[in-house]
Design a protein around this motif. Sequence first.
Motif, PDB file in Angstrom:
ATOM      1  N   UNK A   5       0.840  -1.202   0.000  1.00 15.51           N
ATOM      2  CA  UNK A   5       0.000   0.000   0.000  1.00 15.51           C
ATOM      3  C   UNK A   5       0.879   1.258   0.000  1.00 15.51           C
ATOM      4  N   UNK A   6       1.960   1.242   0.779  1.00 16.19           N
ATOM      5  CA  UNK A   6       2.887   2.389   0.810  1.00 16.19           C
ATOM      6  C   UNK A   6       3.546   2.571  -0.557  1.00 16.19           C
ATOM      7  N   UNK A   7       3.946   1.463  -1.187  1.00 15.12           N
ATOM      8  CA  UNK A   7       4.570   1.534  -2.515  1.00 15.12           C
ATOM      9  C   UNK A   7       3.584   2.068  -3.555  1.00 15.12           C
ATOM     10  N   UNK A   8       2.315   1.677  -3.445  1.00 14.78           N
ATOM     11  CA  UNK A   8       1.282   2.176  -4.358  1.00 14.78           C
ATOM     12  C   UNK A   8       1.121   3.694  -4.210  1.00 14.78           C
ATOM     13  N   UNK A   9       1.081   4.165  -2.983  1.00 12.84           N
ATOM     14  CA  UNK A   9       0.968   5.603  -2.743  1.00 12.84           C
ATOM     15  C   UNK A   9       2.202   6.339  -3.252  1.00 12.84           C
ATOM     16  N   UNK A  10       3.374   5.785  -2.996  1.00 15.69           N
ATOM     17  CA  UNK A  10       4.621   6.397  -3.466  1.00 15.69           C
ATOM     18  C   UNK A  10       4.613   6.543  -4.991  1.00 15.69           C
ATOM     19  N   UNK A  11       4.240   5.470  -5.686  1.00 13.12           N
ATOM     20  CA  UNK A  11       4.205   5.504  -7.153  1.00 13.12           C
ATOM     21  C   UNK A  11       3.217   6.555  -7.665  1.00 13.12           C
ATOM     22  N   UNK A  12       2.122   6.746  -6.961  1.00 12.19           N
ATOM     23  CA  UNK A  12       1.123   7.737  -7.379  1.00 12.19           C
ATOM     24  C   UNK A  12       1.564   9.166  -7.085  1.00 12.19           C
ATOM     25  N   UNK A  13       2.309   9.365  -5.992  1.00 13.51           N
ATOM     26  CA  UNK A  13       2.701  10.714  -5.570  1.00 13.51           C
ATOM     27  C   UNK A  13       4.016  11.198  -6.189  1.00 13.51           C
ATOM     28  N   UNK A  14       4.921  10.279  -6.528  1.00 11.20           N
ATOM     29  CA  UNK A  14       6.250  10.684  -7.001  1.00 11.20           C
ATOM     30  C   UNK A  14       6.250  11.588  -8.231  1.00 11.20           C
ATOM     31  N   UNK A  28       4.810   6.253   5.318  1.00 11.24           N
ATOM     32  CA  UNK A  28       4.510   5.283   6.373  1.00 11.24           C
ATOM     33  C   UNK A  28       3.008   5.215   6.572  1.00 11.24           C
ATOM     34  N   UNK A  29       2.517   4.019   6.787  1.00 13.26           N
ATOM     35  CA  UNK A  29       1.128   3.828   7.190  1.00 13.26           C
ATOM     36  C   UNK A  29       1.182   3.190   8.573  1.00 13.26           C
ATOM     37  N   UNK A  30       0.638   3.890   9.551  1.00 12.44           N
ATOM     38  CA  UNK A  30       0.691   3.430  10.940  1.00 12.44           C
ATOM     39  C   UNK A  30      -0.691   3.490  11.571  1.00 12.44           C
ATOM     40  N   UNK A  31      -0.832   2.834  12.694  1.00 10.40           N
ATOM     41  CA  UNK A  31      -2.086   2.889  13.429  1.00 10.40           C
ATOM     42  C   UNK A  31      -3.008   1.742  13.088  1.00 10.40           C
ATOM     43  N   UNK A  32      -4.256   1.884  13.475  1.00 13.71           N
ATOM     44  CA  UNK A  32      -5.236   0.810  13.298  1.00 13.71           C
ATOM     45  C   UNK A  32      -5.662   0.669  11.848  1.00 13.71           C
ATOM     46  N   UNK A  59      -1.853  19.177  -2.761  1.00 18.71           N
ATOM     47  CA  UNK A  59      -1.790  18.218  -3.870  1.00 18.71           C
ATOM     48  C   UNK A  59      -1.652  16.778  -3.395  1.00 18.71           C
ATOM     49  N   UNK A  60      -0.979  16.552  -2.264  1.00 20.50           N
ATOM     50  CA  UNK A  60      -0.892  15.195  -1.726  1.00 20.50           C
ATOM     51  C   UNK A  60      -2.300  14.717  -1.352  1.00 20.50           C
ATOM     52  N   UNK A  61      -3.059  15.569  -0.686  1.00 21.53           N
ATOM     53  CA  UNK A  61      -4.418  15.210  -0.294  1.00 21.53           C
ATOM     54  C   UNK A  61      -5.281  14.887  -1.512  1.00 21.53           C
ATOM     55  N   UNK A  62      -5.176  15.699  -2.576  1.00 23.11           N
ATOM     56  CA  UNK A  62      -5.971  15.459  -3.787  1.00 23.11           C
ATOM     57  C   UNK A  62      -5.672  14.086  -4.376  1.00 23.11           C
ATOM     58  N   UNK A  63      -4.385  13.744  -4.464  1.00 22.51           N
ATOM     59  CA  UNK A  63      -3.990  12.465  -5.064  1.00 22.51           C
ATOM     60  C   UNK A  63      -4.422  11.298  -4.176  1.00 22.51           C
ATOM     61  N   UNK A  64      -4.213  11.422  -2.872  1.00 21.92           N
ATOM     62  CA  UNK A  64      -4.591  10.346  -1.959  1.00 21.92           C
ATOM     63  C   UNK A  64      -6.109  10.161  -1.958  1.00 21.92           C
ATOM     64  N   UNK A  65      -6.850  11.260  -1.982  1.00 21.77           N
ATOM     65  CA  UNK A  65      -8.323  11.164  -2.032  1.00 21.77           C
ATOM     66  C   UNK A  65      -8.773  10.432  -3.301  1.00 21.77           C
ATOM     67  N   UNK A  66      -8.101  10.715  -4.418  1.00 27.55           N
ATOM     68  CA  UNK A  66      -8.447  10.074  -5.684  1.00 27.55           C
ATOM     69  C   UNK A  66      -8.204   8.566  -5.612  1.00 27.55           C
ATOM     70  N   UNK A  67      -7.102   8.184  -4.987  1.00 21.00           N
ATOM     71  CA  UNK A  67      -6.775   6.759  -4.842  1.00 21.00           C
ATOM     72  C   UNK A  67      -7.705   6.090  -3.842  1.00 21.00           C
ATOM     73  N   UNK A  68      -8.051   6.817  -2.781  1.00 22.75           N
ATOM     74  CA  UNK A  68      -8.880   6.322  -1.687  1.00 22.75           C
ATOM     75  C   UNK A  68      -8.352   4.978  -1.170  1.00 22.75           C
ATOM     76  N   UNK A  69      -7.122   4.994  -0.616  1.00 22.82           N
ATOM     77  CA  UNK A  69      -6.478   3.740  -0.210  1.00 22.82           C
ATOM     78  C   UNK A  69      -7.178   3.021   0.937  1.00 22.82           C
TER      79      UNK A  69
END
Length: 158
Positions: A5-14, A28-32, A59-69
């Motif tokens: 999941x972290x690698x997927x986010x990295x590839x989308x944000x880079x 990093x993805x941490x927590x519950x 812009x990070x928020x926009x991309x992450x929202x689009x992916x909706x991990x």
Amino acid sequence: MLSAKEAELLASLEPRAQQEGMEIVTIEIVGSRKAPTIRVYLDTPEGVTFDDIAAAQVWVNEIVEEIDPFPGAYTLEVSSPGIDRPLRTPEHFARFAGEDVYVMTAKPFDGQSRFNAQLNGFDEESGCVLIGLESGEELAIALNDVKKAHVKGKIEFN
């Protein structure tokens, strides 16, 4: 070192980070699982300012929202790498040679999987992180065997 999941986010944000003149140091993805925290660490050659982080948050928020991990709730944090800068890529390990580091490995080396050592660099030929042990020996750790690594920050009071 990164989960799928972290690698997927990295590839989308880079790509966007590169357009903005920034480097994604790590994610990093941490927590519950029900409400995780996604941490995105950004840097530039000159370092990052509060304004850089605030602009990147958009812009990070926009991309992450689009992916909706994580359908449902999650927290997004965008920040600088800080004093204990994470190390992830061969370039990171080469650039910070000479620094004191903490390295955790996926498997033990001579019964040890956590090292406080001096970073001696990265050997491109072998694909290994090189650390100097207190005994004076050098340990070569394959990059794939590094679970987590960061520079040990120093604060000097004069």
